[in-house]
Design an enzyme around this catalytic site. Structure first.
Site, PDB file in Angstrom:
ATOM      1  NE  ARG A  38      -1.658  -1.629   3.522  1.00  0.00           N
ATOM      2  CZ  ARG A  38      -1.913  -1.793   4.803  1.00  0.00           C
ATOM      3  NH1 ARG A  38      -3.142  -1.607   5.252  1.00  0.00           N
ATOM      4  NH2 ARG A  38      -0.966  -2.134   5.643  1.00  0.00           N
ATOM      5  NE  ARG A  39       3.717   1.008   4.873  1.00  0.00           N
ATOM      6  CZ  ARG A  39       4.373   0.524   5.925  1.00  0.00           C
ATOM      7  NH1 ARG A  39       4.769   1.340   6.889  1.00  0.00           N
ATOM      8  NH2 ARG A  39       4.632  -0.766   6.029  1.00  0.00           N
ATOM      9  CG  ASP A  64      -5.534  -2.782   0.636  1.00  0.00           C
ATOM     10  OD1 ASP A  64      -5.415  -3.975   0.939  1.00  0.00           O
ATOM     11  OD2 ASP A  64      -6.080  -1.934   1.377  1.00  0.00           O
ATOM     12  CG  ASN A  91       6.284 -10.738   2.708  1.00  0.00           C
ATOM     13  OD1 ASN A  91       6.694 -11.337   3.707  1.00  0.00           O
ATOM     14  ND2 ASN A  91       6.252  -9.405   2.632  1.00  0.00           N
ATOM     15  CB  SER A 144       3.744 -17.823  10.707  1.00  0.00           C
ATOM     16  OG  SER A 144       4.116 -17.594  12.053  1.00  0.00           O
ATOM     17  CE1 TYR A 157       0.026 -13.329  11.516  1.00  0.00           C
ATOM     18  CE2 TYR A 157       1.098 -14.767  13.113  1.00  0.00           C
ATOM     19  CZ  TYR A 157       1.143 -14.037  11.939  1.00  0.00           C
ATOM     20  OH  TYR A 157       2.276 -14.021  11.177  1.00  0.00           O
TER      21      TYR A 157
END
Ligand code: NDP
Ligand code: 8X3
Length: 257
Positions: A38-39, A64, A91, A144, A157
């Site tokens: 997004r950034r 996004d 990612n 993860s 999560y």
């Protein structure tokens, strides 16, 4: 330079942490990069840093991954320009909150589910047909340890990362009969902006997560992802669980003091 020279690597969540480290690692191998997050301003800064190398052109887009239309539009723009990823690194992701489920914030849940699961699905769905048409490609999901073992207050999560693991296994089956590969790299504690995001900007609480032991650095994870992507075409490194030496399972860590 090796197997990845001249290949195209698309990394989602490349504005920070593991994604930015992947961009640097793959650029060093002479890959062409497509960087999404997004950034966009951060991506531009990273691209300028990497752009010094004329062999490694970088293409960035403010995407996004929760926005299916935006993902499809960006994937379509790439396809129109004949850009098809050889490697897709899914990612982009986050944890939000660390609360007992009965006290959790449903807005945190939405962000995690929409990003970690639905975002990964939207990106994969938009790009895989082009990769299949090209007859090559490797999808590497960032899972993860939280996708292997539940820890207290990890609830949603954990559920998203268990889901990512299921999606890696499922995609691998769905790609049967094609030359494409699906893999995951599943890290333990990595010091990035992850915990600052999880604790909604509380830096002190974030720092405490990594106190008393040496966590992984984003570069350690990028190296593992690069290794997976570099395997010869007949080899699939299907899953890597990467831990700091001090981390014994998803939540047991040897801490000094
Ligand atoms: P960071 O917070 O440093 O980076 C997360 C990246 O994801 C940022 O570039 C962010 O970019 C991007 N992102 C988040 N939401 C979106 C979105 N909606 N659309 C596009 N991009 C998004 O954390 P990490 O580098 O640590 O996290 C990367 C991945 O690694 C995540 O999937 C995380 O779950 C996983 N992971 C992390 C571990 C850790 O301990 N740090 C351990 C195991 C797995 P932007 O905000 O600009 O959109
Ligand atoms: C991130 C690792 O243990 O902080 O996936 O959830 S943990």
């Amino acid at each position: 330079m090796g197997r990845l020279e001249g290949s195209t690597v698309l990394v989602t969540g490349a504005s920070s942490g593991i994604g930015a480290a992947c961009a640097r690692r793959f650029a060093a191998s002479g890959a062409r990069l497509v960087l999404w997050a997004r950034r966009e301003e951060r991506l531009r800064t990273l691209a300028a840093e990497l752009g010094d190398d004329p062999g490694s052109p970088v293409r960035v887009a403010g995407v996004d991954v929760r926005d299916r239309a935006a993902v499809e539009a960006s994937a379509g723009a790439l396809a129109r320009d004949g850009v098809v990823p050889d490697v897709l690194v899914n990612n982009a992701g986050l944890a939000a909150g660390l609360d007992p489920l009965q006290e959790g914030d449903p807005e945190d849940w939405d962000r995690m589910i929409d990003t970690n699961l639905k975002g990964l699905l939207y990106v994969s769905r938009a790009l895989l047909p082009h990769m299949l048409e090209a007859g090559r490609g490797h999808v590497i999901n960032v899972g993860s340890t939280a996708g292997h073992q539940v820890y207290p207050r990890g609830n949603v999560y954990n559920a998203t990362k268990f889901g990512v693991r299921a999606l890696t296994e499922g995609l691998n089956l769905d790609l049967a009969g094609t030359p494409l590969r699906a893999s995951s790299v599943d890290p333990g504690f990595v010091e990035t902006e992850f915990s600052v995001v999880r604790f909604h900007g509380d830096e002190e609480r974030a720092d405490a997560v990594y106190e008393g032991f040496r966590p992984l650095a984003a570069d350690d994870v990028a190296e593992a992802i690069h290794y997976v992507a570099s395997a010869p075409e007949h080899v699939n490194v299907f899953q890597i669980i990467l831990l700091p030496a001090a981390q014994r399972n998803a939540y047991v860590v040897d801490r000094a003091g």
